[in-house]
Design a protein around this motif. Structure first.
Motif, PDB file in Angstrom:
ATOM      1  N   CYS A  54      40.696  39.651  39.718  1.00 46.39           N
ATOM      2  CA  CYS A  54      39.810  39.933  41.688  1.00 46.39           C
ATOM      3  C   CYS A  54      38.699  41.175  40.603  1.00 46.39           C
ATOM      4  CB  CYS A  54      40.873  40.370  42.429  1.00 46.39           C
ATOM      5  SG  CYS A  54      41.684  39.196  42.604  1.00 46.39           S
ATOM      6  N   HIS A  55      39.431  42.587  40.197  1.00 52.23           N
ATOM      7  CA  HIS A  55      38.620  43.184  39.395  1.00 52.23           C
ATOM      8  C   HIS A  55      38.270  42.393  38.482  1.00 52.23           C
ATOM      9  CE1 HIS A  55      40.083  45.981  42.610  1.00 52.23           C
ATOM     10  NE2 HIS A  55      41.342  45.632  42.679  1.00 52.23           N
ATOM     11  N   GLN A  56      38.496  41.875  37.636  1.00 48.43           N
ATOM     12  CA  GLN A  56      37.438  41.867  36.228  1.00 48.43           C
ATOM     13  C   GLN A  56      38.087  42.207  35.286  1.00 48.43           C
ATOM     14  OE1 GLN A  56      35.271  38.486  36.713  1.00 48.43           O
ATOM     15  NE2 GLN A  56      36.761  38.774  38.086  1.00 48.43           N
ATOM     16  N   ALA A  57      37.912  40.803  34.364  1.00 43.26           N
ATOM     17  CA  ALA A  57      38.452  42.037  32.712  1.00 43.26           C
ATOM     18  C   ALA A  57      37.960  43.376  32.876  1.00 43.26           C
ATOM     19  CB  ALA A  57      38.477  41.102  31.263  1.00 43.26           C
ATOM     20  N   ASN A  58      36.815  43.622  32.609  1.00 47.68           N
ATOM     21  CA  ASN A  58      35.627  44.631  32.703  1.00 47.68           C
ATOM     22  C   ASN A  58      35.957  45.830  33.552  1.00 47.68           C
ATOM     23  OD1 ASN A  58      34.767  43.297  33.638  1.00 47.68           O
ATOM     24  ND2 ASN A  58      32.733  42.955  32.647  1.00 47.68           N
ATOM     25  N   GLY A  59      36.747  45.935  34.647  1.00 47.44           N
ATOM     26  CA  GLY A  59      36.806  46.433  35.935  1.00 47.44           C
ATOM     27  C   GLY A  59      35.414  46.667  36.644  1.00 47.44           C
ATOM     28  N   THR A  60      34.373  45.417  36.431  1.00 46.46           N
ATOM     29  CA  THR A  60      33.477  45.542  37.418  1.00 46.46           C
ATOM     30  C   THR A  60      33.840  44.534  38.622  1.00 46.46           C
ATOM     31  OG1 THR A  60      32.726  43.456  36.718  1.00 46.46           O
ATOM     32  CG2 THR A  60      31.749  44.949  35.691  1.00 46.46           C
ATOM     33  N   GLY A  61      35.145  43.890  39.101  1.00 43.91           N
ATOM     34  CA  GLY A  61      35.198  43.852  40.373  1.00 43.91           C
ATOM     35  C   GLY A  61      34.665  42.184  41.174  1.00 43.91           C
ATOM     36  N   LEU A  62      34.573  42.215  41.851  1.00 44.53           N
ATOM     37  CA  LEU A  62      33.590  41.037  42.703  1.00 44.53           C
ATOM     38  C   LEU A  62      33.320  41.721  43.591  1.00 44.53           C
ATOM     39  CD1 LEU A  62      35.948  38.556  42.097  1.00 44.53           C
ATOM     40  CD2 LEU A  62      34.379  38.692  41.014  1.00 44.53           C
ATOM     41  N   GLY A  63      32.087  42.354  43.608  1.00 41.09           N
ATOM     42  CA  GLY A  63      31.449  42.419  44.819  1.00 41.09           C
ATOM     43  C   GLY A  63      32.216  43.303  45.580  1.00 41.09           C
ATOM     44  N   LEU A  64      31.573  42.984  47.573  1.00 41.06           N
ATOM     45  CA  LEU A  64      32.096  44.057  48.263  1.00 41.06           C
ATOM     46  C   LEU A  64      33.495  43.285  48.736  1.00 41.06           C
ATOM     47  CD1 LEU A  64      28.922  43.432  50.238  1.00 41.06           C
ATOM     48  CD2 LEU A  64      29.612  45.798  48.994  1.00 41.06           C
ATOM     49  N   VAL A  65      34.161  42.059  48.042  1.00 45.26           N
ATOM     50  CA  VAL A  65      35.715  41.428  48.113  1.00 45.26           C
ATOM     51  C   VAL A  65      36.472  42.130  47.591  1.00 45.26           C
ATOM     52  CG1 VAL A  65      37.424  40.027  48.399  1.00 45.26           C
ATOM     53  CG2 VAL A  65      34.411  39.433  48.318  1.00 45.26           C
ATOM     54  N   PHE A  66      36.134  42.352  46.425  1.00 46.28           N
ATOM     55  CA  PHE A  66      37.131  43.896  45.227  1.00 46.28           C
ATOM     56  C   PHE A  66      36.015  44.816  45.113  1.00 46.28           C
ATOM     57  CE2 PHE A  66      38.983  39.868  45.828  1.00 46.28           C
ATOM     58  CZ  PHE A  66      40.806  40.196  46.475  1.00 46.28           C
TER      59      PHE A  66
END
Length: 100
Positions: A54-66
């Motif tokens: 959800c937060h992605q490998a690089n920590g950028t997240g998924l928009g407004l959801v995560f």
């Protein structure tokens, strides 16, 4: 927060540090550098397994959801709270980088 290891992907410093320090912040226990390194490796594994999807490998997240972990004003202002909410969860809305 999870991350992939290998292929040039690295856990973001903030996300990894959070994973590593959960034990220290929420339990109040401190240890020597060998023990800290052990928690560091375990934190990375926890991030890969439970968080990076959800937060992605690089920590950028998924928009407004995560929300992002990398470059997050919420984490910068509430670091100890973030450590404990990772372990114990949180209810309600968060505002990260000015977005709900």
């Amino acid at each position: 927060m999870r991350s992939k290891r290998g292929g040039g992907c690295r856990i973001p410093d903030a996300g990894l540090l959070l994973s590593v320090l959960i034990f220290f912040a929420c339990s109040g226990k401190h240890s020597d550098s060998v023990k800290f390194q052990q928690y560091y490796v375990q934190g990375e594994q926890l991030y890969i397994k439970h968080c990076s999807n959800c937060h992605q490998a690089n920590g950028t997240g998924l928009g407004l959801v995560f929300p992002p972990l990398n470059q997050s004003d919420f984490m910068d202002k509430n670091f100890e709270q973030v450590l404990c909410l990772m372990k114990h969860g949180i209810k309600g809305e968060l505002i990260v980088n000015g977005k709900k």
